[in-house]
Write a protein that holds these residues in place. Sequence first.
Motif: not given
Length: 112
Positions: A33, A39-40, A65, A68, A75, A96
């Motif tokens: 990543y 944001q990742r 995830l 995150v 994401v 997301t």
Amino acid sequence: MNQPRPALTVERMDSENRYDILVDGRLAGLTAYRDRGAQRVFYHTEVDDAFAGQGLASRLVREALTDVRESGKRVVPVCPYVANFLERHDEFADITDPVSPDVLKWLETELD
């Protein structure tokens, strides 16, 4: 006799911009990543052929995830595997963001 189950661990490797999955301490796969603000952006996932078919990629991505979410980030699934995982697991839909042309252009400059 039953074989003991291998020890699986997922570690976030901030210095490498990736999460690793280890089987009995041996690197079996990774998901890479780059962070873009909150944001990742996940762009690549792979599992070593020696560990294929054991569900490791799914376990790796689920734990990444979850991390995150716990980190308060969002994401962006540029990686096809992560995008496919998210389509099957809507419990991550709330964190997301869509892949946009801006994100793709930014990622290209990050990876150069």
